[in-house]
Design a protein around this motif. Sequence first.
Motif, PDB file in Angstrom:
ATOM      1  N   LEU A 265       7.767   8.575   6.324  1.00  0.00           N
ATOM      2  CA  LEU A 265       8.001   7.314   7.041  1.00  0.00           C
ATOM      3  C   LEU A 265       7.634   6.086   6.214  1.00  0.00           C
ATOM      4  CD1 LEU A 265       6.717   8.234  10.620  1.00  0.00           C
ATOM      5  CD2 LEU A 265       9.062   7.892   9.877  1.00  0.00           C
ATOM      6  N   GLY A 266       6.852   6.312   5.127  1.00  0.00           N
ATOM      7  CA  GLY A 266       6.324   5.182   4.355  1.00  0.00           C
ATOM      8  C   GLY A 266       7.400   4.184   3.935  1.00  0.00           C
ATOM      9  N   LEU A 267       8.460   4.685   3.314  1.00  0.00           N
ATOM     10  CA  LEU A 267       9.463   3.758   2.780  1.00  0.00           C
ATOM     11  C   LEU A 267      10.288   3.095   3.890  1.00  0.00           C
ATOM     12  CD1 LEU A 267      10.654   5.550  -0.473  1.00  0.00           C
ATOM     13  CD2 LEU A 267       9.014   3.692  -0.190  1.00  0.00           C
TER      14      LEU A 267
ATOM     15  N   GLU B  94       0.714   3.867  -2.977  1.00  0.00           N
ATOM     16  CA  GLU B  94       0.305   5.218  -2.582  1.00  0.00           C
ATOM     17  C   GLU B  94       1.322   6.255  -3.041  1.00  0.00           C
ATOM     18  OE1 GLU B  94      -2.373   4.995   1.502  1.00  0.00           O
ATOM     19  OE2 GLU B  94      -0.224   5.366   1.622  1.00  0.00           O
ATOM     20  N   ASN B  95       2.598   5.934  -2.820  1.00  0.00           N
ATOM     21  CA  ASN B  95       3.654   6.855  -3.277  1.00  0.00           C
ATOM     22  C   ASN B  95       3.551   7.075  -4.776  1.00  0.00           C
ATOM     23  OD1 ASN B  95       4.791   7.247  -0.837  1.00  0.00           O
ATOM     24  ND2 ASN B  95       6.631   6.007  -1.201  1.00  0.00           N
ATOM     25  N   ALA B  96       3.423   5.954  -5.537  1.00  0.00           N
ATOM     26  CA  ALA B  96       3.387   6.051  -6.996  1.00  0.00           C
ATOM     27  C   ALA B  96       2.226   6.951  -7.426  1.00  0.00           C
ATOM     28  CB  ALA B  96       3.259   4.658  -7.607  1.00  0.00           C
ATOM     29  N   VAL B  97       1.054   6.749  -6.806  1.00  0.00           N
ATOM     30  CA  VAL B  97      -0.110   7.554  -7.187  1.00  0.00           C
ATOM     31  C   VAL B  97       0.109   9.011  -6.770  1.00  0.00           C
ATOM     32  CG1 VAL B  97      -2.579   7.925  -6.771  1.00  0.00           C
ATOM     33  CG2 VAL B  97      -1.703   5.596  -7.118  1.00  0.00           C
ATOM     34  N   LYS B  98       0.644   9.161  -5.547  1.00  0.00           N
ATOM     35  CA  LYS B  98       0.808  10.513  -5.006  1.00  0.00           C
ATOM     36  C   LYS B  98       1.764  11.357  -5.852  1.00  0.00           C
ATOM     37  CE  LYS B  98       2.910  10.881  -0.961  1.00  0.00           C
ATOM     38  NZ  LYS B  98       3.098  10.871   0.505  1.00  0.00           N
ATOM     39  N   PHE B  99       2.868  10.738  -6.287  1.00  0.00           N
ATOM     40  CA  PHE B  99       3.887  11.527  -6.985  1.00  0.00           C
ATOM     41  C   PHE B  99       3.693  11.552  -8.502  1.00  0.00           C
ATOM     42  CE2 PHE B  99       5.900  10.482  -2.916  1.00  0.00           C
ATOM     43  CZ  PHE B  99       6.202  11.760  -2.490  1.00  0.00           C
TER      44      PHE B  99
ATOM     45  N   ARG C  93       0.820  -1.197   0.000  1.00  0.00           N
ATOM     46  CA  ARG C  93       0.000   0.000   0.000  1.00  0.00           C
ATOM     47  C   ARG C  93       0.865   1.263   0.000  1.00  0.00           C
ATOM     48  NH1 ARG C  93      -5.524   1.183   1.306  1.00  0.00           N
ATOM     49  NH2 ARG C  93      -5.552   3.439   1.537  1.00  0.00           N
ATOM     50  N   ASN C  94       1.877   1.263   0.842  1.00  0.00           N
ATOM     51  CA  ASN C  94       2.765   2.425   0.901  1.00  0.00           C
ATOM     52  C   ASN C  94       3.414   2.706  -0.446  1.00  0.00           C
ATOM     53  OD1 ASN C  94       3.307   4.088   3.315  1.00  0.00           O
ATOM     54  ND2 ASN C  94       3.310   2.080   4.309  1.00  0.00           N
ATOM     55  N   LEU C  95       3.836   1.623  -1.125  1.00  0.00           N
ATOM     56  CA  LEU C  95       4.518   1.809  -2.415  1.00  0.00           C
ATOM     57  C   LEU C  95       3.558   2.330  -3.478  1.00  0.00           C
ATOM     58  CD1 LEU C  95       6.794  -1.377  -2.464  1.00  0.00           C
ATOM     59  CD2 LEU C  95       7.477   0.987  -2.047  1.00  0.00           C
TER      60      LEU C  95
HETATM   61 MG    MG Z   1       4.856   7.369   1.160  1.00  0.00          MG
END
Ligand code: MG
Length: 434
Positions: free
Chosen positions: A394-396, A335-340, A331-333
């Motif tokens: 903190l996600g990664l 989420e990052n991809a979508v966010k950035f 989920r964190n990964l």
């Molecule tokens: Mg993140």
Amino acid sequence: MLTSLRGRLFIGLTAIIVLMGAVGGTFTYFWAYSEAIEMQDSVLIQIGSFALNASIRQSGLVNGVDADSEVAVVELGDAPRGSADDRRLWGLKDGLHNDVRQGQPVRVLLRTRPDGSRFAVTQRTEIRTEIAADMAIRTLLPIAALVPCLLLVTGLVIARSFRPMLRLAGNLDARQADDIGELTAAGAPSELQPFLGSINGLLERMRAMLEQQRRFIADAAHELRTPITALSLQAENLDPLEVAPPMRNRLDALKSGMRRTKHLLEQLLALARQDAAPAAASEAVQLDMIAKGVVADLLPEASARSIDLGFTMIEPVTVDGDPFAIVSAVRNLVENAVKFTPDGGNVDLGVYGEDGKAVIQIEDSGPGVPPQDLGRIGEPFFRGCQPSGEGSGLGLSIVKRIVDQCGGSILFENIAGTGRSGLRVTVKLPAADR
Ligand SMILES: [Mg+2]
Ligand SMILES: Nc1ncnc2c1ncn2[C@@H]1O[C@H](COP(=O)(O)OP(=O)(O)OP(=O)(O)O)[C@@H](O)[C@H]1O
């Protein structure tokens, strides 16, 4: 002053070996030299005994002795006559003497036969010393060969003895920055044991301190969660009310602040939980199903921003691990991809098996990560040198710890290609054998 113990030992032992070699060599040389001189005297005496009984009496070099040794018999007759040298010889008593013949020093043995005739056995002193020195030098050969051998063996023994110490240092150097597990004392020499004990004691205290710190963070995050949730609820309750536009703006700012704080607390709690758990209940987890679930969850947000979120490849693969942790990592990964990724971009997932590993790969069409940040994006609270978007950073770190606990690996790389950009994250986990 030499600080290396190994260097000191080697230099000390080398000095002892070389000194012993030199002293021993000198003694051996002189002893062998005087023995060789004595031996040559006894050769003269033996030849004298032969000449005493010989039927042929003739001056000249003696055959049957090493030609180089130049042993000669000089018949002197029964009265002094001939050259000055011969007459002087006649004057000497029976026995061994040092004399001079033809201007050169010689060793002579004089004997008188029963019939009164006399003879001398002579040998040049220069030849005698040459032969003696030659023989003495030869006795030095074993010592000369032994010294380098001893030095070599000493060097090897010292290097071998210090190997456990170097191995230990190597093990410490090769450790991950956060690995504070005990150092194994097995195989280490007994002299190192007290040292190892002290280091392990220190590591133990560090572990206790880190554990205390982690528990404090988890407790603090947990304690803060309830009041923040209550505050968010209160703010939500204000939503339906009719308020003036400036007030509405402040209310929105308040709400997004609350959301960010809540997110930070969630991430802190997740991180503290990951640090605590020595891999909680591990079970067979279907990575492809988890990826599908996460994509389904994030699909509304992605489509609201016209981001094409989907799979390029999906195979059923299973890994051993804590299902909650693995969901959190994926989920964190994603989420990052979508966010950035900017609006209208793509986020592609691939899930497949490869060489006994379960692989999940996430590619986005965002800006990627500046090369100087690539190595640091897994550090807690690191959000890049020029942070953009919302996030706690903190996600990664959470993802990295989960991957570590599963015994997997994670790789971040920028997608390089004409007209393409973005980040590619590849996570490989050991596949569970079913
Ligand atoms: Mg993140
Ligand atoms: N897909 C990506 N594209 C570009 N940059 C990224 C991407 N993923 C991570 N980063 C960079 O790495 C940083 C750290 O990511 P991380 O997930 O740890 O924190 P975050 O997303 O900022 O916060 P959180 O995940 O806690 O909400 C991000 O702030 C961002 O700068």
